[in-house]
Enzyme design. Structure first.
Site, PDB file in Angstrom:
ATOM      1  CG  HIS A   1       0.190  -0.931   7.969  1.00  0.00           C
ATOM      2  ND1 HIS A   1      -0.472   0.275   7.862  1.00  0.00           N
ATOM      3  CD2 HIS A   1       0.469  -1.302   6.695  1.00  0.00           C
ATOM      4  CE1 HIS A   1      -0.587   0.608   6.592  1.00  0.00           C
ATOM      5  NE2 HIS A   1      -0.024  -0.330   5.848  1.00  0.00           N
ATOM      6  CG  HIS A   2       4.084  -2.781   6.477  1.00  0.00           C
ATOM      7  ND1 HIS A   2       3.544  -3.991   6.842  1.00  0.00           N
ATOM      8  CD2 HIS A   2       3.585  -2.511   5.233  1.00  0.00           C
ATOM      9  CE1 HIS A   2       2.757  -4.428   5.877  1.00  0.00           C
ATOM     10  NE2 HIS A   2       2.762  -3.548   4.892  1.00  0.00           N
TER      11      HIS A   2
ATOM     12  N   GLY B   1      19.605 -33.183  -0.980  1.00  0.00           N
ATOM     13  CA  GLY B   1      20.124 -32.442   0.162  1.00  0.00           C
ATOM     14  C   GLY B   1      21.189 -31.427  -0.156  1.00  0.00           C
TER      15      GLY B   1
ATOM     16  CD  GLU C   1       8.366  -8.105  -0.497  1.00  0.00           C
ATOM     17  OE1 GLU C   1       7.286  -7.491  -0.411  1.00  0.00           O
ATOM     18  OE2 GLU C   1       8.545  -9.247  -0.016  1.00  0.00           O
TER      19      GLU C   1
ATOM     20  CG  ASN D   1      22.639 -33.830  -4.948  1.00  0.00           C
ATOM     21  OD1 ASN D   1      21.825 -33.020  -4.510  1.00  0.00           O
ATOM     22  ND2 ASN D   1      23.911 -33.541  -5.137  1.00  0.00           N
TER      23      ASN D   1
ATOM     24  CD  GLU E   1      25.385 -26.180   2.847  1.00  0.00           C
ATOM     25  OE1 GLU E   1      25.375 -24.943   2.709  1.00  0.00           O
ATOM     26  OE2 GLU E   1      25.139 -26.975   1.907  1.00  0.00           O
TER      27      GLU E   1
ATOM     28  N   GLY F   1      27.437 -15.947  -2.012  1.00  0.00           N
ATOM     29  CA  GLY F   1      27.112 -17.364  -1.865  1.00  0.00           C
ATOM     30  C   GLY F   1      25.776 -17.644  -1.216  1.00  0.00           C
TER      31      GLY F   1
ATOM     32  CG  ASP G   1      18.236 -31.550  -4.264  1.00  0.00           C
ATOM     33  OD1 ASP G   1      19.319 -31.003  -3.958  1.00  0.00           O
ATOM     34  OD2 ASP G   1      17.995 -32.748  -4.006  1.00  0.00           O
TER      35      ASP G   1
ATOM     36  CG  ASP H   1      -0.322  -0.020   2.533  1.00  0.00           C
ATOM     37  OD1 ASP H   1       0.785  -0.576   2.645  1.00  0.00           O
ATOM     38  OD2 ASP H   1      -0.914   0.515   3.490  1.00  0.00           O
TER      39      ASP H   1
END
Length: 547
Positions: free
Chosen positions: A113-114, A459, A50, A457, A463, A403, A430, A27
């Site tokens: 608001h916000h 996951g 966003e 694959n 990591e 990254g 994925d 708004d």
């Protein structure tokens, strides 16, 4: 001529080449959005959130030179922070416009608001200060000063800027005294520094250039090539900045990534007695955990607003002016150096065995065409793709410094809309896809036609290679990725492919090439623990770095 400030702002943005504006309505920006959709030279691209809009504007800017997005105050503004920070880190100019409450509401300190419910209205603007190169609070009195100032800052620094635009201000008419024009008048005296570089080169037996992402950001490819062709100094490229130098050029050696580089390249760079770092940052991911063997204090650093050689430093010289001056150097290198060896075509066997990462990227090398835009997600895709041999007309996009996983899918929306005539090839895993997959619906709505390869694959592979190979926190919920076009309303508009072997991957390639005017989604199934060789090594380096 009288114009609403919103109109004037869009005139200025149009003048620097922006014809698509990304964002989400709220708004506090709705009446300003009317000034966008009413234009013949501008198109509003509504995003699913966003964060995705900020990624899309970043991708658009990497092709067009600058991008723009609009959010609403607070909730939308903060959702875009991650993407804007990434654009700042990797030098991508994005104009972030926040539609804000009226000045009357702000001056009264109302609990609108916000907001945070404390009567403060500058909290979010303060959050943007470290991640943008310029900021402005637009008013009727300053609009013709501040709007040009921040747009020029974005272009000159190749970094994002933030504009706070109260919704009542956007609607106010002002007398526009002159049209916006961009003029670049950054001239600095470089003679002293170039003479130092010349003396360094003249005393060297084995000079080398390490080149990186700022060449891409500032579009300095022609100037850089001119310098290389005049001096005959060989070039090693960082993964952060892939595409900064023509990989078909005779003075190209290959990618330098520290201990992971091919032995001949690694030895030449590590033992060089004159290393010119031009537009590059020696980050942990680009150097396999800082595994270079040269003394970084001996490197001549030539980045934007950052020249450093021995004890001499200057933080004011633009990179473009350094390159202009370098071209004037009277020096020619005569040393031998290792030449880049492009991969052999069809260096694999087509069969029905489970597809491996190694075969996947060998086949991808044969699939890419000379005008493709290749977007590689920061995961297995990037660490496999940055060794792909590019053609001189390819564009390669990744985000190895910031990254942020999930960046590339919305970024592909931006890159494809910036130039609809080029084929965009997205390589993503994925785990990353699940963060930002909603933007596929915008692709379908806007009728863009990228080719999307999803590595399934199961996951977070990067990591896993750093820590927790079998840990539950590196697992994700298995999706049926082939159904995504149906979920997003594009069952008849997207060609879907199921791949698990080299044979089925080649069949998918053939169908994609036969249907160039369709969007393609390819689900590529591979082993959970399979990864590109370089990712395995970099994972170990990161694990060591993290203690």
């Amino acid at each position: 001529m009288k114009k609403r400030i919103g109109q004037y702002l869009m005139d200025c943005i149009s003048a620097v080449g922006v014809d698509k504006v990304f964002g989400v309505p709220g708004d506090f920006n709705l009446t300003f959005l009317d000034d966008i959709i009413s234009r013949d030279d501008m198109e509003w691209i509504g995003n699913t959130n966003e964060l995705n809009a900020s990624y899309a504007a970043d991708g658009y800017a990497r092709i067009k030179g600058i991008g723009a997005m609009v959010t609403t105050f607070g909730v939308g503004e903060l959702s875009a922070v991650n993407g804007i920070a990434g654009a700042f880190a990797e030098r991508v100019p994005v104009i972030q416009i926040t539609g804000a409450p009226t000045r009357k509401v702000e001056s009264a300190g109302k609990y609108v608001h916000h907001s945070l419910g404390e009567g403060n209205f500058d909290d979010y603007r303060k959050m943007y200060e470290p991640i943008t190169t310029a900021q402005a609070y637009i008013t009727p009195e300053n609009a013709q000063i501040e709007i040009p100032r921040v747009i020029k800052a974005a272009i000159n620094e190749k970094r994002p800027v933030h504009m706070h635009l109260p919704i009542d201000v956007a609607a106010i008419e002002i007398e526009v005294t002159e049209a916006f024009q961009f003029d670049d008048n950054q001239f600095k005296d470089t003679e002293k520094y170039i003479n130092m570089v010349k003396e360094k080169l003249q005393s060297a037996d084995h000079p080398v250039i390490i080149v990186g992402h700022e060449i891409n950001s500032f579009n300095l490819h022609k100037k850089f090539v001119e310098f290389v062709e005049k001096t005959h100094i060989p070039v090693a490229q960082l993964s952060l900045g892939k595409g900064a130098f023509n990989e078909e050029h005779p003075y190209y050696m290959g990618v330098y990534d520290g201990i992971l580089a091919e032995e001949e390249i690694r030895n030449y760079v590590d033992q060089s007695d004159a290393i010119l770092n031009i537009g590059a940052k020696l980050t942990d991911s680009a150097t396999a955990g800082y595994s270079y063997q040269f003394d970084i204090d001996d490197v001549v650093m030539m980045n934007h607003h950052n020249f450093k050689m021995n004890e001499t430093e200057n933080e004011h010289i633009p990179l473009s002016e350094l390159l202009d001056a370098l071209i004037s150097i009277d020096y020619v290198n005569h040393s031998d150096f290792p030449k880049y060896q492009r991969p052999k075509s069809q260096d694999y066997e087509l069969n029905r065995d489970p597809l491996t990462q190694a075969t996947y990227f060998k086949m991808m090398q044969d699939f890419i065409k000379d005008d493709d835009v290749i977007i590689a997600e920061q995961g297995t895709s990037f660490f496999g793709a940055y060794d792909l041999a590019l053609y001189s007309t390819n564009k390669f996009i990744g985000q190895p410094l910031w990254g942020s996983i999930g960046y590339t899918l919305p970024s592909t929306l931006g890159t494809q809309m910036a130039d609809p005539n080029r084929r965009n090839v997205l390589l993503i895993g994925d785990g990353s896809l699940q963060l930002t997959v909603q933007e596929m619906s915008t692709m379908i709505r806007e009728k863009v036609k990228p080719v999307i390869f999803i590595i399934n694959n199961d996951g977070y592979t990067v990591e896993r290679k750093i820590h927790g190979e079998h840990a539950v926190y590196n697992d994700i919920k298995m999706w049926d990725y082939k159904l995504l076009p149906t979920v997003f309303g594009g069952a008849d508009e997207v060609s879907v492919h199921d791949v698990s072997t080299s044979e089925s991957l080649q069949q998918a390639f053939d169908q994609i090439n036969e249907q160039p005017h369709m969007m393609h989604l390819i689900e590529v199934k591979m082993g959970v623990h399979d990864a590109p060789i370089k990712l395995n090594a970099i994972g170990q380096a990161f694990a060591k770095q993290n203690g």
